[in-house]
Design a protein around this motif. Structure first.
Motif, PDB file in Angstrom:
ATOM      1  N   MET A  58      29.101  37.769  53.602  1.00  0.00           N
ATOM      2  CA  MET A  58      29.436  38.178  52.248  1.00  0.00           C
ATOM      3  C   MET A  58      28.831  39.540  51.970  1.00  0.00           C
ATOM      4  O   MET A  58      27.756  39.859  52.459  1.00  0.00           O
ATOM      5  N   ILE A  59      29.544  40.313  51.197  1.00  0.00           N
ATOM      6  CA  ILE A  59      29.083  41.642  50.831  1.00  0.00           C
ATOM      7  C   ILE A  59      29.363  41.853  49.341  1.00  0.00           C
ATOM      8  O   ILE A  59      30.361  41.351  48.818  1.00  0.00           O
ATOM      9  N   GLN A  60      28.484  42.562  48.689  1.00  0.00           N
ATOM     10  CA  GLN A  60      28.662  42.857  47.272  1.00  0.00           C
ATOM     11  C   GLN A  60      29.678  43.975  47.095  1.00  0.00           C
ATOM     12  O   GLN A  60      29.719  44.924  47.864  1.00  0.00           O
ATOM     13  N   CYS A  61      30.476  43.871  46.058  1.00  0.00           N
ATOM     14  CA  CYS A  61      31.446  44.906  45.727  1.00  0.00           C
ATOM     15  C   CYS A  61      31.257  45.273  44.261  1.00  0.00           C
ATOM     16  O   CYS A  61      31.017  44.411  43.423  1.00  0.00           O
ATOM     17  N   SER A  62      31.356  46.548  43.955  1.00  0.00           N
ATOM     18  CA  SER A  62      31.252  46.964  42.558  1.00  0.00           C
ATOM     19  C   SER A  62      32.363  47.935  42.212  1.00  0.00           C
ATOM     20  O   SER A  62      32.880  48.652  43.064  1.00  0.00           O
ATOM     21  N   ILE A  63      32.730  47.900  40.930  1.00  0.00           N
ATOM     22  CA  ILE A  63      33.776  48.756  40.406  1.00  0.00           C
ATOM     23  C   ILE A  63      33.216  49.440  39.166  1.00  0.00           C
ATOM     24  O   ILE A  63      32.762  48.764  38.239  1.00  0.00           O
ATOM     25  N   LYS A  64      33.205  50.759  39.149  1.00  0.00           N
ATOM     26  CA  LYS A  64      32.713  51.487  37.987  1.00  0.00           C
ATOM     27  C   LYS A  64      33.547  51.129  36.763  1.00  0.00           C
ATOM     28  O   LYS A  64      34.749  50.880  36.865  1.00  0.00           O
ATOM     29  N   VAL A  97      37.683  49.757  36.035  1.00  0.00           N
ATOM     30  CA  VAL A  97      37.961  48.334  35.787  1.00  0.00           C
ATOM     31  C   VAL A  97      39.390  48.105  35.298  1.00  0.00           C
ATOM     32  O   VAL A  97      40.073  47.207  35.800  1.00  0.00           O
ATOM     33  N   PRO A  98      39.904  48.880  34.332  1.00  0.00           N
ATOM     34  CA  PRO A  98      41.288  48.633  33.892  1.00  0.00           C
ATOM     35  C   PRO A  98      42.325  48.754  35.021  1.00  0.00           C
ATOM     36  O   PRO A  98      43.369  48.106  34.979  1.00  0.00           O
ATOM     37  N   ILE A  99      42.047  49.555  36.022  1.00  0.00           N
ATOM     38  CA  ILE A  99      42.980  49.722  37.143  1.00  0.00           C
ATOM     39  C   ILE A  99      43.056  48.443  37.976  1.00  0.00           C
ATOM     40  O   ILE A  99      44.142  48.023  38.390  1.00  0.00           O
ATOM     41  N   PHE A 100      41.913  47.785  38.217  1.00  0.00           N
ATOM     42  CA  PHE A 100      41.851  46.666  39.156  1.00  0.00           C
ATOM     43  C   PHE A 100      41.769  45.292  38.497  1.00  0.00           C
ATOM     44  O   PHE A 100      41.985  44.272  39.156  1.00  0.00           O
ATOM     45  N   GLU A 101      41.478  45.250  37.217  1.00  0.00           N
ATOM     46  CA  GLU A 101      41.239  43.979  36.525  1.00  0.00           C
ATOM     47  C   GLU A 101      42.391  42.984  36.684  1.00  0.00           C
ATOM     48  O   GLU A 101      42.173  41.807  36.961  1.00  0.00           O
ATOM     49  N   SER A 102      43.598  43.426  36.532  1.00  0.00           N
ATOM     50  CA  SER A 102      44.745  42.510  36.623  1.00  0.00           C
ATOM     51  C   SER A 102      45.128  42.188  38.075  1.00  0.00           C
ATOM     52  O   SER A 102      45.881  41.252  38.316  1.00  0.00           O
ATOM     53  N   MET A 103      44.613  42.947  39.022  1.00  0.00           N
ATOM     54  CA  MET A 103      44.951  42.725  40.436  1.00  0.00           C
ATOM     55  C   MET A 103      44.093  41.652  41.091  1.00  0.00           C
ATOM     56  O   MET A 103      44.522  41.035  42.065  1.00  0.00           O
ATOM     57  N   LEU A 104      42.878  41.460  40.606  1.00  0.00           N
ATOM     58  CA  LEU A 104      41.923  40.583  41.269  1.00  0.00           C
ATOM     59  C   LEU A 104      41.818  39.240  40.550  1.00  0.00           C
ATOM     60  O   LEU A 104      41.568  39.182  39.353  1.00  0.00           O
ATOM     61  N   VAL A 105      42.024  38.164  41.302  1.00  0.00           N
ATOM     62  CA  VAL A 105      41.960  36.815  40.763  1.00  0.00           C
ATOM     63  C   VAL A 105      40.984  36.016  41.615  1.00  0.00           C
ATOM     64  O   VAL A 105      41.036  36.063  42.848  1.00  0.00           O
ATOM     65  N   GLU A 106      40.101  35.296  40.954  1.00  0.00           N
ATOM     66  CA  GLU A 106      39.108  34.490  41.661  1.00  0.00           C
ATOM     67  C   GLU A 106      39.799  33.506  42.606  1.00  0.00           C
ATOM     68  O   GLU A 106      40.857  32.965  42.298  1.00  0.00           O
ATOM     69  N   ASP A 107      39.191  33.265  43.761  1.00  0.00           N
ATOM     70  CA  ASP A 107      39.655  32.346  44.810  1.00  0.00           C
ATOM     71  C   ASP A 107      40.850  32.871  45.603  1.00  0.00           C
ATOM     72  O   ASP A 107      41.423  32.136  46.389  1.00  0.00           O
ATOM     73  N   ASN A 108      41.245  34.119  45.413  1.00  0.00           N
ATOM     74  CA  ASN A 108      42.302  34.713  46.217  1.00  0.00           C
ATOM     75  C   ASN A 108      41.681  35.600  47.282  1.00  0.00           C
ATOM     76  O   ASN A 108      40.528  36.003  47.178  1.00  0.00           O
ATOM     77  N   PRO A 144      36.523  31.455  54.174  1.00  0.00           N
ATOM     78  CA  PRO A 144      35.996  30.403  53.302  1.00  0.00           C
ATOM     79  C   PRO A 144      35.928  30.869  51.845  1.00  0.00           C
ATOM     80  O   PRO A 144      35.632  32.026  51.562  1.00  0.00           O
ATOM     81  N   LEU A 145      36.242  29.953  50.927  1.00  0.00           N
ATOM     82  CA  LEU A 145      36.190  30.276  49.496  1.00  0.00           C
ATOM     83  C   LEU A 145      34.762  30.265  48.965  1.00  0.00           C
ATOM     84  O   LEU A 145      34.473  30.887  47.955  1.00  0.00           O
ATOM     85  N   ASN A 146      33.882  29.531  49.636  1.00  0.00           N
ATOM     86  CA  ASN A 146      32.489  29.445  49.187  1.00  0.00           C
ATOM     87  C   ASN A 146      31.569  29.962  50.280  1.00  0.00           C
ATOM     88  O   ASN A 146      31.790  29.693  51.448  1.00  0.00           O
ATOM     89  N   GLY A 147      30.539  30.668  49.867  1.00  0.00           N
ATOM     90  CA  GLY A 147      29.584  31.194  50.829  1.00  0.00           C
ATOM     91  C   GLY A 147      28.194  30.642  50.597  1.00  0.00           C
ATOM     92  O   GLY A 147      27.235  31.391  50.524  1.00  0.00           O
ATOM     93  N   PHE A 148      28.089  29.334  50.453  1.00  0.00           N
ATOM     94  CA  PHE A 148      26.799  28.725  50.167  1.00  0.00           C
ATOM     95  C   PHE A 148      25.865  28.810  51.361  1.00  0.00           C
ATOM     96  O   PHE A 148      26.278  28.686  52.509  1.00  0.00           O
ATOM     97  N   ASN A 149      24.596  29.012  51.077  1.00  0.00           N
ATOM     98  CA  ASN A 149      23.564  29.030  52.101  1.00  0.00           C
ATOM     99  C   ASN A 149      22.385  28.234  51.534  1.00  0.00           C
ATOM    100  O   ASN A 149      21.429  28.800  51.014  1.00  0.00           O
TER     101      ASN A 149
END
Length: 101
Positions: free
Chosen positions: A1-7, A11-22, A64-69
């Protein structure tokens, strides 16, 4: 897993493109050392979206959808508070006995 950030300005550019669990294929992004104070992952690097980052949904069931450790509760106390890694605690069993109303 890696962290991702969006300034915030992107956010308005990518907000509608990204859906949790996809799952997405992402191209044209920046990578930087993970030197922030509080880290949600232990990965050495972080991903940063840019204005021209391309996001394409894909169907890939091998990711995997979950990255539990999971770790023992005592290890959470033993680890250094200086490393800045964030920890989720689901619960701790403190005792066992008969049900008391």
């Amino acid at each position: 897993m890696i962290q991702c950030s969006i300034k915030g300005i992107f956010v308005p550019i990518f907000e509608s493109m990204l859906v949790e669990d996809n799952v997405y294929m992402i191209t044209d992004f920046a990578v930087a050392l993970n030197t922030i104070k509080f880290k949600p992952t232990r990965h050495e690097f972080r991903v940063h979206f840019k204005r021209n980052t391309i996001v394409r949904p894909i169907q890939d069931s091998s990711i995997p959808l979950n990255g539990f450790n999971f770790v023992p509760f005592t290890r959470i106390h033993e680890e250094s508070r200086e490393d800045g890694y964030l920890v989720d605690v689901i619960g701790q069993l403190s005792s066992k006995g008969d049900l008391v109303e």
